[in-house]
Structures are given as C-alpha cells and as structure tokens.
Scaffold this motif. Sequence first.
Motif, PDB file in Angstrom:
ATOM      1  N   GLY A 183       0.814  -1.214   0.000  1.00  0.00           N
ATOM      2  CA  GLY A 183       0.000   0.000   0.000  1.00  0.00           C
ATOM      3  C   GLY A 183       0.845   1.259   0.000  1.00  0.00           C
ATOM      4  N   PRO A 184       0.349   2.346   0.598  1.00  0.00           N
ATOM      5  CA  PRO A 184       1.070   3.623   0.597  1.00  0.00           C
ATOM      6  C   PRO A 184       2.467   3.542   1.222  1.00  0.00           C
ATOM      7  N   LEU A 213       7.614   4.890   0.847  1.00  0.00           N
ATOM      8  CA  LEU A 213       8.831   5.161   1.614  1.00  0.00           C
ATOM      9  C   LEU A 213      10.065   4.954   0.736  1.00  0.00           C
ATOM     10  N   LEU A 214       9.937   4.100  -0.272  1.00  0.00           N
ATOM     11  CA  LEU A 214      11.060   3.812  -1.167  1.00  0.00           C
ATOM     12  C   LEU A 214      11.183   4.837  -2.293  1.00  0.00           C
ATOM     13  N   SER A 215      10.415   5.919  -2.226  1.00  0.00           N
ATOM     14  CA  SER A 215      10.468   6.933  -3.284  1.00  0.00           C
ATOM     15  C   SER A 215      11.822   7.631  -3.338  1.00  0.00           C
ATOM     16  N   PRO A 256       9.403   6.640 -10.486  1.00  0.00           N
ATOM     17  CA  PRO A 256       8.343   5.857 -11.136  1.00  0.00           C
ATOM     18  C   PRO A 256       7.425   5.165 -10.128  1.00  0.00           C
ATOM     19  N   LEU A 257       7.967   4.810  -8.964  1.00  0.00           N
ATOM     20  CA  LEU A 257       7.141   4.183  -7.928  1.00  0.00           C
ATOM     21  C   LEU A 257       5.999   5.113  -7.520  1.00  0.00           C
ATOM     22  N   CYS A 258       6.278   6.412  -7.425  1.00  0.00           N
ATOM     23  CA  CYS A 258       5.227   7.384  -7.091  1.00  0.00           C
ATOM     24  C   CYS A 258       4.156   7.408  -8.178  1.00  0.00           C
ATOM     25  N   MET A 318       6.104   9.430   1.138  1.00  0.00           N
ATOM     26  CA  MET A 318       7.092  10.022   0.233  1.00  0.00           C
ATOM     27  C   MET A 318       7.937  11.040   0.993  1.00  0.00           C
ATOM     28  N   ALA A 319       7.265  11.911   1.739  1.00  0.00           N
ATOM     29  CA  ALA A 319       7.970  12.967   2.474  1.00  0.00           C
ATOM     30  C   ALA A 319       8.936  12.380   3.493  1.00  0.00           C
ATOM     31  N   ILE A 320       8.515  11.346   4.202  1.00  0.00           N
ATOM     32  CA  ILE A 320       9.396  10.714   5.198  1.00  0.00           C
ATOM     33  C   ILE A 320      10.632  10.135   4.518  1.00  0.00           C
ATOM     34  N   GLY A 321      10.428   9.375   3.454  1.00  0.00           N
ATOM     35  CA  GLY A 321      11.560   8.764   2.749  1.00  0.00           C
ATOM     36  C   GLY A 321      12.499   9.799   2.174  1.00  0.00           C
ATOM     37  N   LYS A 322      11.947  10.835   1.554  1.00  0.00           N
ATOM     38  CA  LYS A 322      12.778  11.863   0.934  1.00  0.00           C
ATOM     39  C   LYS A 322      13.518  12.700   1.981  1.00  0.00           C
ATOM     40  N   PHE A 323      12.859  12.995   3.095  1.00  0.00           N
ATOM     41  CA  PHE A 323      13.512  13.736   4.177  1.00  0.00           C
ATOM     42  C   PHE A 323      14.749  12.995   4.666  1.00  0.00           C
ATOM     43  N   PHE A 324      14.597  11.699   4.942  1.00  0.00           N
ATOM     44  CA  PHE A 324      15.741  10.941   5.446  1.00  0.00           C
ATOM     45  C   PHE A 324      16.829  10.797   4.394  1.00  0.00           C
ATOM     46  N   ARG A 325      16.448  10.731   3.107  1.00  0.00           N
ATOM     47  CA  ARG A 325      17.472  10.680   2.062  1.00  0.00           C
ATOM     48  C   ARG A 325      18.312  11.948   2.102  1.00  0.00           C
TER      49      ARG A 325
END
Length: 158
Positions: free
Chosen positions: A101-102, A106-108, A116-118, A135-142
Amino acid sequence: MEAWLYNLLQWLALPEHGLSTVFVIAFISATLLPMGSEPAVFGLVKLNPELFWPAILVATAGNTLGGMVSWWMGWGTHHAVNKWRDSSTHIRALAWLEKRGPKACLLSWLPGVGDPLCAVAGWLKLPFWPCTLYMAIGKFFRYLVMTALLLWVFPGQI
C-alpha cells in the motif's frame, strides 16, 4: 530564448537564491526526469552551513511535491497501460505494491525506481495523502543522510 534561460539560471544561481534553487531542482528531479538534486543541496550547505536544516526541509518539500505530481501523472495514465495488464512482471509488481500500500512510497527516495514508484502508486489509485506522507518521510531521510554524509566525508574541501 537564450537570454531568458541565461537570466533564469543566473537568478537561480547559488548562493543568492540558494533555497529557491534547491526547491526547483528537487521538484524537477522528483518527476520522471533523470536529474539528481543532492549536489545542489550539498553545494548550498557547503557554502552556507547555517542553511543545513532549511535546505533539507526545502529539498524535502520540493521533492515531495514533485513526487505528488508523479503520483497524479500515474493516476491520470491508469487506462493507458491496459495493453500490458496481463504480463507476469506487471502482475508481480502490482501484487507487491498492493500488499504494501502507501508504505511502499517510503522507497520513493531510491534512485531510478523511486520516482516511477510514485507514478505507479497513483496509477494504482493508492490513497493520495498517505502516499504523500510516506514520500515525504523517505525523501527527508534521504536528504538528511546524504547531506550529513557528504559533509562528514568532505568536511573542509571549500
């Protein structure tokens, strides 16, 4: 046209308009265009260490909004991929995404497959706001990890 592009690039140049540059680059790089935003974030933070947290937050916001655009592009093209609906790869990918699911968003942050996953999440009509949150959580940590690591690896290079 060339003068307009030159003026735009000059206006977005670091460090005068660094946060806006980071936002635009992070936004564009989160769409399906092959572009990385980490060098812009790193460059701004290297030139202006006091902008570490603002740069991370602005890059996260821009990249998340770009991911949201990718989600909407995927949602809008839902009917365009009916021709490969029955392929085994398609069926496995759908099963994997539908199972997670959503949270799969996290892998965005992953290069090559994250953006493409988004779009696929939108195509599957996974819930928009939970996808945006992940998305925001994954991108923030990246951005946090990449910028901190680069600052640690190249502490006094400028």
